[in-house]
Write an enzyme that holds these catalytic residues in place. Structure first.
Site, short mmCIF file in Angstrom:
data_model
loop_
_atom_site.label_atom_id
_atom_site.label_comp_id
_atom_site.label_asym_id
_atom_site.label_seq_id
_atom_site.Cartn_x
_atom_site.Cartn_y
_atom_site.Cartn_z
N HIS A 110 0.81 -1.22 0.00
CA HIS A 110 0.00 0.00 0.00
C HIS A 110 0.85 1.27 0.00
CE1 HIS A 110 -3.83 -2.17 1.69
NE2 HIS A 110 -3.62 -2.40 0.42
N THR A 177 -4.63 -7.67 10.89
CA THR A 177 -5.38 -6.96 9.86
C THR A 177 -6.86 -7.31 9.97
OG1 THR A 177 -5.68 -6.63 7.47
CG2 THR A 177 -4.64 -8.68 8.14
N SER A 178 -7.72 -6.32 9.70
CA SER A 178 -9.15 -6.52 9.89
C SER A 178 -9.79 -7.31 8.76
CB SER A 178 -9.85 -5.17 10.02
OG SER A 178 -9.66 -4.42 8.84
P1 OAD Z 1 -7.40 -2.09 10.50
O1 OAD Z 1 -7.34 -0.89 11.37
O2 OAD Z 1 -8.57 -2.22 9.59
O3 OAD Z 1 -7.34 -3.40 11.39
C1 OAD Z 1 -6.36 -3.57 12.38
C2 OAD Z 1 -6.54 -4.95 12.99
O4 OAD Z 1 -5.49 -5.13 13.93
C3 OAD Z 1 -7.87 -5.17 13.72
O5 OAD Z 1 -8.42 -6.42 13.31
C4 OAD Z 1 -7.45 -5.23 15.21
O6 OAD Z 1 -8.24 -6.16 15.95
C5 OAD Z 1 -6.03 -5.73 15.09
N1 OAD Z 1 -5.16 -5.34 16.21
C6 OAD Z 1 -5.17 -4.18 16.91
N2 OAD Z 1 -4.20 -4.18 17.84
C7 OAD Z 1 -3.56 -5.37 17.73
C8 OAD Z 1 -2.47 -5.99 18.42
N3 OAD Z 1 -1.82 -5.37 19.41
N4 OAD Z 1 -2.08 -7.23 18.04
C9 OAD Z 1 -2.73 -7.87 17.04
N5 OAD Z 1 -3.75 -7.35 16.35
C10 OAD Z 1 -4.17 -6.11 16.69
O7 OAD Z 1 -6.04 -2.11 9.67
P2 OAD Z 1 -5.66 -2.92 8.34
O8 OAD Z 1 -6.38 -4.21 8.29
O9 OAD Z 1 -4.18 -2.95 8.28
O10 OAD Z 1 -4.88 1.14 3.39
O11 OAD Z 1 -6.23 -1.96 7.22
C11 OAD Z 1 -6.08 -2.31 5.87
C12 OAD Z 1 -5.92 -1.08 5.02
O12 OAD Z 1 -7.01 -0.19 5.26
C13 OAD Z 1 -4.71 -0.24 5.34
O13 OAD Z 1 -3.52 -0.69 4.74
C14 OAD Z 1 -5.07 1.11 4.79
C15 OAD Z 1 -6.54 1.18 5.15
O14 OAD Z 1 -7.32 1.79 4.21
C16 OAD Z 1 -4.16 2.16 2.84
O15 OAD Z 1 -3.60 3.02 3.50
C17 OAD Z 1 -4.08 2.14 1.37
#
Ligand code: OAD
Length: 233
Positions: A110, A177-178
């Site tokens: 990304h 990741t969510s």
């Molecule tokens: P999210 O904010 O959607 O999800 C984060 C995930 O991490 C959630 O499922 C939380 O439960 C989990 N989480 C939080 N703290 C944690 C910890 N200490 N240990 C393990 N898990 C934990 O973030 P992403 O899935 O990364 O795109 O989001 C995907 C994309 O959405 C990003 O790359 C971004 C955004 O739009 C761009 O910037 C292009």
């Protein structure tokens, strides 16, 4: 779960950096540092309010100086150093914590905060500090540099290389990741299709949890070092 594994693909998301102090994208308030993701992460947002979008990423870039890799980044870097088979860490994160921990076999699908992209000619250039709107590209001399972030509707980086690694994988691990954003959210289905084992490590069950053979719930700083120890025996 672990055994007879040679080729590994690891997908990471914002949860892997949360314990370093970086906000996840979809926190409890649904906002990313006070903004809807759509207001700072689309080409429409850039066209509508270029100052806001550049300032937003300038702040995220500046924040990197205040944070350090956590035990999850360190463990993945150790795995990268020690693992004799194929390994690819694919991160959705735009921070630089995996590489600061020492990971080398890494793709930022990304984009990266510390990079600027020319909207005119497509050249990317390392950019450690603030990026004023209309900064000039040293490739084509046009005032077209923007944050090197893959906005919604744009194609993530290195999809062919990622797809090839997934098709050769024996183990696919998704960390923090969510599962809300495609194509990354669909990697688990490709991995399953080729017969790879699939493992999710997350604080809470993600949108795609049911696709994984095994889900382990907890903080990445605990689950990832445990997994790496298991893999390295
Ligand atoms: P999210 O904010 O959607 O999800 C984060 C995930 O991490 C959630 O499922 C939380 O439960 C989990 N989480 C939080 N703290 C944690 C910890 N200490 N240990 C393990 N898990 C934990 O973030 P992403 O899935 O990364 O795109 O989001 C995907 C994309 O959405 C990003 O790359 C971004 C955004 O739009 C761009 O910037 C292009």
């Amino acid at each position: 779960m672990i055994g007879d594994i040679r080729n590994i693909v690891i997908l990471t998301g914002a949860g892997v950096s949360a314990e370093s102090g970086l906000a996840t994208f979809r926190g409890p308030d649904g906002l990313w540092e006070g903004h809807r993701v759509e207001d700072v992460c689309t080409s429409e947002a850039l066209a509508r309010d270029v100052e806001l979008v550049h300032r937003f990423y300038d702040e995220r870039r500046a924040k990197l100086i205040e944070v350090t890799p956590n035990a999850a980044h360190e463990a993945l870097a150790a795995l990268d150093r020690a693992w004799g088979g194929e390994l690819l860490i694919v991160t959705q994160n735009v921070d630089d914590l995996h590489e600061r921990a020492g990971a080398k076999r890494l793709i930022h699908m990304h984009g990266e905060l510390k990079s600027a992209l020319c909207a005119a000619c497509g050249k990317a250039v390392a950019w450690p500090g603030p990026l004023p709107p209309a900064s000039v590209c040293d490739g084509c001399s046009r005032p077209s540099l923007r944050p090197d972030i893959v906005f919604f509707g744009e194609m993530p980086y290195e999809m062919e290389r990622i797809d090839a690694a997934l098709r050769d994988a024996d183990l696919f691990v998704s960390i923090g990741t969510s599962g809300a954003v495609y194509p990354a959210a669909g990697f688990v289905q490709t991995a399953r299709h080729v017969g790879a084992r699939t493992l999710e490590l997350n604080l809470d069950p993600s949108a795609g949890s049911f696709y994984f053979e095994e889900s382990r719930m907890g903080p990445a700083s605990k689950l990832v070092p445990d997994l790496v120890q298991e893999l390295l025996g």
